[in-house]
Motif scaffolding. Sequence first.
Motif, PDB file in Angstrom:
ATOM      1  N   GLU A 247       0.545  -1.023   0.019  1.00 37.15           N
ATOM      2  CA  GLU A 247      -0.119  -0.040  -0.127  1.00 37.15           C
ATOM      3  C   GLU A 247       1.002   1.727  -0.325  1.00 37.15           C
ATOM      4  O   GLU A 247       2.031   1.618   0.455  1.00 37.15           O
ATOM      5  CB  GLU A 247      -0.868   0.139   1.205  1.00 37.15           C
ATOM      6  CG  GLU A 247      -0.112   0.352   2.420  1.00 37.15           C
ATOM      7  CD  GLU A 247      -1.856   0.412   4.181  1.00 37.15           C
ATOM      8  OE1 GLU A 247      -2.234  -0.140   3.406  1.00 37.15           O
ATOM      9  OE2 GLU A 247      -1.416   0.528   4.543  1.00 37.15           O
ATOM     10  N   LYS A 248      -0.072   2.584  -0.462  1.00 32.92           N
ATOM     11  CA  LYS A 248       1.066   3.523  -0.083  1.00 32.92           C
ATOM     12  C   LYS A 248       1.679   4.167   0.939  1.00 32.92           C
ATOM     13  O   LYS A 248       0.188   3.634   2.288  1.00 32.92           O
ATOM     14  CB  LYS A 248       0.082   4.924  -1.154  1.00 32.92           C
ATOM     15  CG  LYS A 248       0.740   5.853  -1.595  1.00 32.92           C
ATOM     16  CD  LYS A 248       0.190   7.178  -1.941  1.00 32.92           C
ATOM     17  CE  LYS A 248       0.702   8.212  -2.083  1.00 32.92           C
ATOM     18  NZ  LYS A 248      -0.305   9.511  -2.647  1.00 32.92           N
ATOM     19  N   PHE A 249       2.834   4.987   1.355  1.00 28.10           N
ATOM     20  CA  PHE A 249       2.704   4.896   3.177  1.00 28.10           C
ATOM     21  C   PHE A 249       3.514   6.796   2.623  1.00 28.10           C
ATOM     22  O   PHE A 249       3.952   6.512   1.497  1.00 28.10           O
ATOM     23  CB  PHE A 249       3.477   4.206   3.285  1.00 28.10           C
ATOM     24  CG  PHE A 249       4.527   4.708   4.940  1.00 28.10           C
ATOM     25  CD1 PHE A 249       3.857   4.269   6.001  1.00 28.10           C
ATOM     26  CD2 PHE A 249       5.244   5.664   4.553  1.00 28.10           C
ATOM     27  CE1 PHE A 249       4.069   4.280   6.946  1.00 28.10           C
ATOM     28  CE2 PHE A 249       5.633   5.908   6.435  1.00 28.10           C
ATOM     29  CZ  PHE A 249       5.059   5.254   7.688  1.00 28.10           C
ATOM     30  N   VAL A 250       2.384   7.513   3.482  1.00 25.51           N
ATOM     31  CA  VAL A 250       3.438   8.910   3.386  1.00 25.51           C
ATOM     32  C   VAL A 250       3.545   8.905   5.281  1.00 25.51           C
ATOM     33  O   VAL A 250       2.848   8.977   6.129  1.00 25.51           O
ATOM     34  CB  VAL A 250       1.491   9.688   3.280  1.00 25.51           C
ATOM     35  CG1 VAL A 250       2.043  11.578   3.189  1.00 25.51           C
ATOM     36  CG2 VAL A 250       1.262   8.922   2.079  1.00 25.51           C
ATOM     37  N   THR A 251       4.504   9.680   4.905  1.00 33.07           N
ATOM     38  CA  THR A 251       5.024  10.187   6.323  1.00 33.07           C
ATOM     39  C   THR A 251       3.994  11.415   6.840  1.00 33.07           C
ATOM     40  O   THR A 251       3.740  12.315   6.384  1.00 33.07           O
ATOM     41  CB  THR A 251       6.606  11.058   6.257  1.00 33.07           C
ATOM     42  OG1 THR A 251       6.469  11.498   5.339  1.00 33.07           O
ATOM     43  CG2 THR A 251       7.477   9.415   5.629  1.00 33.07           C
ATOM     44  N   PRO A 252       4.586  11.922   7.969  1.00 31.03           N
ATOM     45  CA  PRO A 252       4.169  13.180   8.527  1.00 31.03           C
ATOM     46  C   PRO A 252       4.043  14.295   7.433  1.00 31.03           C
ATOM     47  O   PRO A 252       3.312  15.151   7.710  1.00 31.03           O
ATOM     48  CB  PRO A 252       4.435  13.432   9.911  1.00 31.03           C
ATOM     49  CG  PRO A 252       5.067  11.405  10.166  1.00 31.03           C
ATOM     50  CD  PRO A 252       4.949  11.194   9.061  1.00 31.03           C
TER      51      PRO A 252
END
Length: 559
Positions: free
Chosen positions: A484-489
């Motif tokens: 899945e896509k992962f996005v940091t803060p």
Amino acid sequence: MTLKLHRMTRSIMQQKTGTLVFFFVFLSLVSYAQVSSSIDSTSIKIGEEIIYKIEVNTDSTDLVVFPEGQSFSPLEMISSYEIDTTKRDATFRLIKKYGLTQFDSGAYAIPKQKIIINDKTFFTDSLHVEVQAVVVDTTKQGLYDIKPVMAVDKEIGDWWIYLLIAIASVALVAFLMYWFIWRQKPLTEAEEIALLPPYDRAKMALKKLDESNYLQTENLKEYYSELTFIIRKYLDEKVYDRALESTTDELVYRLKLLKEGNQIELSANDIKNIETILKRADLVKFAKSAPDVALAEMDRKTVDLEIDQVKSALPEPTEAEKLQDKRYKEEQERRKKNKKIVLTVVLSLALVFATLIGFIATYGFTYVKDTIIGHESKSLLEGNWVTSDYGYPPITISTPKVLKRTEVPTPEALKGQYKSTVFSYGSLIDKLNIVVRTTTFTKPQQQEMQTNDQEPEIDLNQAVDAVLSHWEKSGAINIVLNKEKFVTPRGAEGLKAFGTADLPSLLSDKTEKGKYAILSFTSQNILQQVLLSWKDNDDYAEDIIERILDSIELKPKAE
């Protein structure tokens, strides 16, 4: 001839017109957006700053996006200056400067930088820089010993608060037990009288009888009841142990037997006086007689006298009797002390049990059990975490322990193609494994960068497959993969691969159920990865992983 000349002239004019059209179209494109780059020096010393400048000439309505972050690798960006803007007619000249450096000597190439103007992408030229080593003249420069390792104070944390609460609780319980169980309490009047010898106690009871108002109110029934109880109680303790429950005739008969048996030197007159008073009291009790107050006072004096007579008639206790009495008192004290000990232990166990029940009801049985017995993952979760930057470009991450640099050998066939730095905690066979890896590719990416205008890309799916392949060689089996896509803060996007696997065990050749997560990010020729693996059925490990994932960032908090 004239027609031919006219045609030739027309043809030349058309060619000039086409050339002018092409020139103006080209000029409009150039004036629309011109991008150039330069450096203030092509040769620097190690650690010296070099100014990298990007100039953009564009229209006032255009949106220009300059490079951000560590996109100048292998050089390191140490400062990013404000954009300098100058206006000329309807165009703007934008100048963006960056401070770059490198701490290893050698020849380096600053890669092409991507500038976005509206919806179009432009690339600068690749520039070459030579970093020279600093020559140290040891005849002029003093040499000094390496500074010793300095101890760093660790954070105290909140454990001292819980320690103070525990100490205060134990102290309170100890004080309450001392106050109510072990403390020598002041004796009441009744207890002090009970500790007196029978003779003194009888004399004191007679004095209290004198202080009563029975005679003033002519309450002879109560008066004689108290008077006969005093003489009977004394005889019960010193002469006959059933004097209180015997009738008057039974008590007199027992006194006569003791006299005849020479067990008590009591005269017949003394026995007669006791019998007379007891029988008169019986008559008063059943309301068959009502003597006057003077007779009652006389009977009181007679009882006082007979108590003295009985005392003098009793034989002196032998040494054996005295020793037996001493042992009896010691035994009483021992029983009293044992009773206090048993009561203290019972109350302590009850308090501990109630405390455990309260904690279990609040936190659950497993948490309380792990707190008392100890649990490795729980200690990691509740310990002092460390937030640090690892690798270059840096990956910011919070972990329960500091990650240590791990040397990973590069295969001979791949040497020169990439450079990798690895920081880790634990290994694949441990309950928790954390790996932060940064890989810089140098072979195909640099070539593509020099020949193509498009930014080189690293296939993150292949990077994940490479990790899983390495894990399989290390003993992992039955790997289930999800992506899945992962996005940091702060908005950095990457690929998250996660799932379950049977991981190798430390204690046996068998595998254990486990889980994993692989976070992959890429920027030009750099691959950044965070590898996490942990054993299944560990709630604390799940909380640790969640906290680690929430902390991952590709840039430091302060740039």
